[in-house]
Design a protein around this motif. Structure first.
Motif, PDB file in Angstrom:
ATOM      1  N   GLN A   1       0.813  -1.217   0.000  1.00 57.38           N
ATOM      2  CA  GLN A   1       0.000   0.000   0.000  1.00 57.38           C
ATOM      3  C   GLN A   1       0.849   1.272   0.000  1.00 57.38           C
ATOM      4  O   GLN A   1       0.321   2.372  -0.034  1.00 57.38           O
ATOM      5  CB  GLN A   1      -0.914   0.026   1.235  1.00 57.38           C
ATOM      6  CG  GLN A   1      -1.910  -1.112   1.241  1.00 57.38           C
ATOM      7  CD  GLN A   1      -2.471  -1.364   2.623  1.00 57.38           C
ATOM      8  OE1 GLN A   1      -2.183  -0.637   3.561  1.00 57.38           O
ATOM      9  NE2 GLN A   1      -3.275  -2.397   2.745  1.00 57.38           N
TER      10      GLN A   1
ATOM     11  N   ASP B   1       2.852   4.293  -1.116  1.00 56.05           N
ATOM     12  CA  ASP B   1       2.879   5.111  -2.324  1.00 56.05           C
ATOM     13  C   ASP B   1       4.343   5.421  -2.656  1.00 56.05           C
ATOM     14  O   ASP B   1       5.038   6.117  -1.905  1.00 56.05           O
ATOM     15  CB  ASP B   1       2.091   6.392  -2.076  1.00 56.05           C
ATOM     16  CG  ASP B   1       1.929   7.208  -3.352  1.00 56.05           C
ATOM     17  OD1 ASP B   1       2.825   7.121  -4.219  1.00 56.05           O
ATOM     18  OD2 ASP B   1       0.929   7.920  -3.467  1.00 56.05           O
TER      19      ASP B   1
ATOM     20  N   ARG C   1       5.617   7.387  -4.657  1.00 55.33           N
ATOM     21  CA  ARG C   1       5.927   8.818  -4.812  1.00 55.33           C
ATOM     22  C   ARG C   1       6.264   9.440  -3.465  1.00 55.33           C
ATOM     23  O   ARG C   1       7.146  10.293  -3.358  1.00 55.33           O
ATOM     24  CB  ARG C   1       4.740   9.549  -5.443  1.00 55.33           C
ATOM     25  CG  ARG C   1       4.544   9.223  -6.911  1.00 55.33           C
ATOM     26  CD  ARG C   1       3.202   9.705  -7.380  1.00 55.33           C
ATOM     27  NE  ARG C   1       2.130   9.098  -6.584  1.00 55.33           N
ATOM     28  CZ  ARG C   1       0.840   9.349  -6.745  1.00 55.33           C
ATOM     29  NH1 ARG C   1       0.437  10.201  -7.656  1.00 55.33           N
ATOM     30  NH2 ARG C   1      -0.066   8.749  -5.994  1.00 55.33           N
TER      31      ARG C   1
ATOM     32  N   ALA D   1       2.169   9.126   4.319  1.00 56.78           N
ATOM     33  CA  ALA D   1       2.018   7.738   3.868  1.00 56.78           C
ATOM     34  C   ALA D   1       0.694   7.127   4.314  1.00 56.78           C
ATOM     35  O   ALA D   1       0.217   6.179   3.712  1.00 56.78           O
ATOM     36  CB  ALA D   1       3.183   6.902   4.389  1.00 56.78           C
TER      37      ALA D   1
END
Ligand code: FAD
Length: 133
Positions: A99, A101, A103, A131
Protein backbone atom coordinates in the motif's frame (compact mmCIF):
# COMPACT_ATOMS: atom_id res chain seq x y z
CA UNK A 1 -2.12 14.76 31.35
CA UNK A 2 1.14 15.55 29.57
CA UNK A 3 0.61 14.76 25.88
CA UNK A 4 3.68 13.47 24.06
CA UNK A 5 4.73 11.50 21.03
CA UNK A 6 7.38 8.86 20.57
CA UNK A 7 8.88 7.76 17.26
CA UNK A 8 11.05 4.71 16.65
CA UNK A 9 12.08 2.31 13.94
CA UNK A 10 13.11 -1.33 14.17
CA UNK A 11 14.07 -4.31 12.07
CA UNK A 12 11.45 -7.08 11.73
CA UNK A 13 12.61 -10.53 12.83
CA UNK A 14 10.93 -13.41 11.02
CA UNK A 15 7.47 -11.85 10.97
CA UNK A 16 4.74 -13.19 8.72
CA UNK A 17 1.19 -12.13 8.05
CA UNK A 18 -0.04 -13.90 11.21
CA UNK A 19 2.44 -11.93 13.35
CA UNK A 20 1.37 -8.66 11.79
CA UNK A 21 -2.27 -9.51 12.45
CA UNK A 22 -1.44 -10.46 16.04
CA UNK A 23 0.49 -7.21 16.57
CA UNK A 24 -2.43 -5.26 15.13
CA UNK A 25 -5.02 -7.03 17.31
CA UNK A 26 -3.03 -6.68 20.56
CA UNK A 27 -2.07 -3.11 19.77
CA UNK A 28 -5.58 -1.99 18.95
CA UNK A 29 -6.92 -3.50 22.17
CA UNK A 30 -4.16 -2.09 24.40
CA UNK A 31 -3.97 1.31 22.74
CA UNK A 32 -7.71 1.78 22.94
CA UNK A 33 -7.58 1.22 26.71
CA UNK A 34 -4.52 3.45 27.11
CA UNK A 35 -5.84 6.20 24.78
CA UNK A 36 -2.78 5.86 22.57
CA UNK A 37 -3.06 6.84 18.92
CA UNK A 38 -0.46 5.88 16.41
CA UNK A 39 0.65 5.00 12.95
CA UNK A 40 2.63 1.85 12.22
CA UNK A 41 4.41 1.25 8.97
CA UNK A 42 5.79 -2.11 7.95
CA UNK A 43 7.93 -2.04 4.83
CA UNK A 44 9.29 -5.57 4.98
CA UNK A 45 12.71 -4.27 6.01
CA UNK A 46 11.63 -1.90 8.78
CA UNK A 47 8.88 -1.07 11.21
CA UNK A 48 8.38 2.64 11.79
CA UNK A 49 5.91 3.73 14.44
CA UNK A 50 4.70 6.87 16.11
CA UNK A 51 2.84 6.66 19.40
CA UNK A 52 0.82 9.58 20.76
CA UNK A 53 -0.73 9.81 24.19
CA UNK A 54 0.08 10.52 27.80
CA UNK A 55 3.81 10.37 28.31
CA UNK A 56 3.32 7.72 31.00
CA UNK A 57 1.26 5.44 28.76
CA UNK A 58 3.49 5.72 25.72
CA UNK A 59 6.56 5.08 27.88
CA UNK A 60 4.98 1.87 29.19
CA UNK A 61 3.92 0.84 25.70
CA UNK A 62 7.39 1.48 24.28
CA UNK A 63 8.94 -0.62 27.06
CA UNK A 64 6.70 -3.56 26.08
CA UNK A 65 7.49 -3.05 22.40
CA UNK A 66 11.26 -3.07 23.06
CA UNK A 67 10.95 -6.50 24.76
CA UNK A 68 9.18 -8.00 21.75
CA UNK A 69 11.27 -10.57 19.90
CA UNK A 70 9.38 -10.05 16.63
CA UNK A 71 11.75 -7.21 15.88
CA UNK A 72 15.19 -5.99 16.89
CA UNK A 73 17.51 -2.98 16.83
CA UNK A 74 14.67 -0.85 18.16
CA UNK A 75 15.93 2.70 17.71
CA UNK A 76 14.33 5.66 19.43
CA UNK A 77 14.22 8.63 17.06
CA UNK A 78 12.25 11.12 19.12
CA UNK A 79 10.22 11.69 22.28
CA UNK A 80 8.75 15.10 22.93
CA UNK A 81 5.78 17.02 24.27
CA UNK A 82 3.06 17.87 21.74
CA UNK A 83 0.05 20.18 21.87
CA UNK A 84 -2.25 18.00 19.79
CA UNK A 85 -2.34 14.61 18.14
CA UNK A 86 -1.37 14.24 14.50
CA UNK A 87 -2.94 10.76 14.27
CA UNK A 88 -6.18 11.22 16.21
CA UNK A 89 -7.81 7.86 15.43
CA UNK A 90 -6.90 5.26 18.04
CA UNK A 91 -7.32 2.55 15.44
CA UNK A 92 -4.23 1.11 13.87
CA UNK A 93 -2.98 2.89 10.82
CA UNK A 94 -1.06 0.02 9.37
CA UNK A 95 0.65 0.89 6.13
CA UNK A 96 1.56 -2.40 4.56
CA UNK A 97 4.28 -2.79 1.94
CA UNK A 98 2.00 -3.05 -1.08
CA UNK A 99 0.00 0.00 0.00
CA UNK A 100 3.00 2.29 0.17
CA UNK A 101 2.88 5.11 -2.32
CA UNK A 102 6.21 5.08 -4.14
CA UNK A 103 5.93 8.82 -4.81
CA UNK A 104 5.84 9.54 -1.09
CA UNK A 105 8.76 7.20 -0.44
CA UNK A 106 10.79 8.89 -3.18
CA UNK A 107 9.98 12.33 -1.83
CA UNK A 108 11.39 11.51 1.61
CA UNK A 109 13.90 8.83 0.60
CA UNK A 110 15.24 9.49 -2.91
CA UNK A 111 17.70 6.60 -2.55
CA UNK A 112 15.12 4.12 -1.29
CA UNK A 113 13.27 3.71 1.99
CA UNK A 114 15.71 3.74 4.87
CA UNK A 115 14.66 5.34 8.19
CA UNK A 116 18.20 5.04 9.57
CA UNK A 117 19.29 8.07 7.52
CA UNK A 118 16.68 10.38 9.10
CA UNK A 119 17.93 12.46 12.01
CA UNK A 120 14.92 14.78 12.39
CA UNK A 121 12.03 13.02 14.18
CA UNK A 122 9.56 15.49 12.66
CA UNK A 123 10.59 14.40 9.17
CA UNK A 124 9.79 10.79 10.06
CA UNK A 125 6.48 11.88 11.59
CA UNK A 126 5.63 13.82 8.40
CA UNK A 127 6.52 10.80 6.29
CA UNK A 128 4.17 8.60 8.33
CA UNK A 129 1.43 11.20 8.06
CA UNK A 130 1.68 11.49 4.27
CA UNK A 131 2.02 7.74 3.87
CA UNK A 132 -1.12 7.07 5.90
CA UNK A 133 -3.40 9.44 3.97
P1 FAD B 1 2.62 -10.57 26.59
O1 FAD B 1 1.48 -10.71 25.65
O2 FAD B 1 2.45 -10.97 28.04
O3 FAD B 1 3.88 -11.30 25.98
C1 FAD B 1 5.07 -11.55 26.74
C2 FAD B 1 6.28 -11.28 25.89
O4 FAD B 1 6.27 -11.98 24.65
C3 FAD B 1 6.41 -9.84 25.52
O5 FAD B 1 7.78 -9.53 25.54
C4 FAD B 1 5.86 -9.76 24.11
O6 FAD B 1 6.42 -8.65 23.46
C5 FAD B 1 6.29 -11.08 23.55
N1 FAD B 1 5.36 -11.64 22.57
C6 FAD B 1 4.04 -11.60 22.58
N2 FAD B 1 3.50 -12.25 21.54
C7 FAD B 1 4.57 -12.73 20.84
C8 FAD B 1 4.70 -13.50 19.66
N3 FAD B 1 3.64 -13.92 18.96
N4 FAD B 1 5.95 -13.77 19.21
C9 FAD B 1 7.03 -13.36 19.89
N5 FAD B 1 6.99 -12.65 21.02
C10 FAD B 1 5.76 -12.33 21.49
N6 FAD B 1 1.62 -3.33 21.71
C11 FAD B 1 0.83 -2.33 22.11
O7 FAD B 1 0.21 -2.44 23.17
N7 FAD B 1 0.70 -1.19 21.38
C12 FAD B 1 1.38 -0.96 20.22
O8 FAD B 1 1.21 0.10 19.59
C13 FAD B 1 2.25 -2.00 19.78
N8 FAD B 1 2.95 -1.85 18.64
C14 FAD B 1 3.82 -2.83 18.27
C15 FAD B 1 4.60 -2.63 17.14
C16 FAD B 1 5.52 -3.59 16.75
C17 FAD B 1 6.37 -3.35 15.54
C18 FAD B 1 5.64 -4.80 17.50
C19 FAD B 1 6.63 -5.83 17.08
C20 FAD B 1 4.85 -5.01 18.61
C21 FAD B 1 3.93 -4.05 19.00
N9 FAD B 1 3.12 -4.22 20.13
C22 FAD B 1 2.32 -3.19 20.55
C23 FAD B 1 3.08 -5.49 20.85
C24 FAD B 1 3.97 -5.43 22.11
O9 FAD B 1 5.31 -5.66 21.75
C25 FAD B 1 3.52 -6.49 23.14
O10 FAD B 1 3.56 -7.77 22.57
C26 FAD B 1 2.11 -6.22 23.64
O11 FAD B 1 1.98 -4.88 24.04
C27 FAD B 1 1.75 -7.13 24.82
O12 FAD B 1 2.65 -6.87 25.85
P2 FAD B 1 2.74 -7.78 27.15
O13 FAD B 1 3.87 -7.37 28.02
O14 FAD B 1 1.37 -7.84 27.76
O15 FAD B 1 3.20 -9.12 26.52
Amino acid sequence: MFLAHLIYFSVPSGVGDADIQNICDISNANNSIDDITRSLMYSGSYFVQILEGSRTNISKCYTRICRDTRHGDVTLVGFSAINERRFPDWNLRYIGGSQLDIRIINRFFPKGFNPTIISDPNALRDFLWFASQ
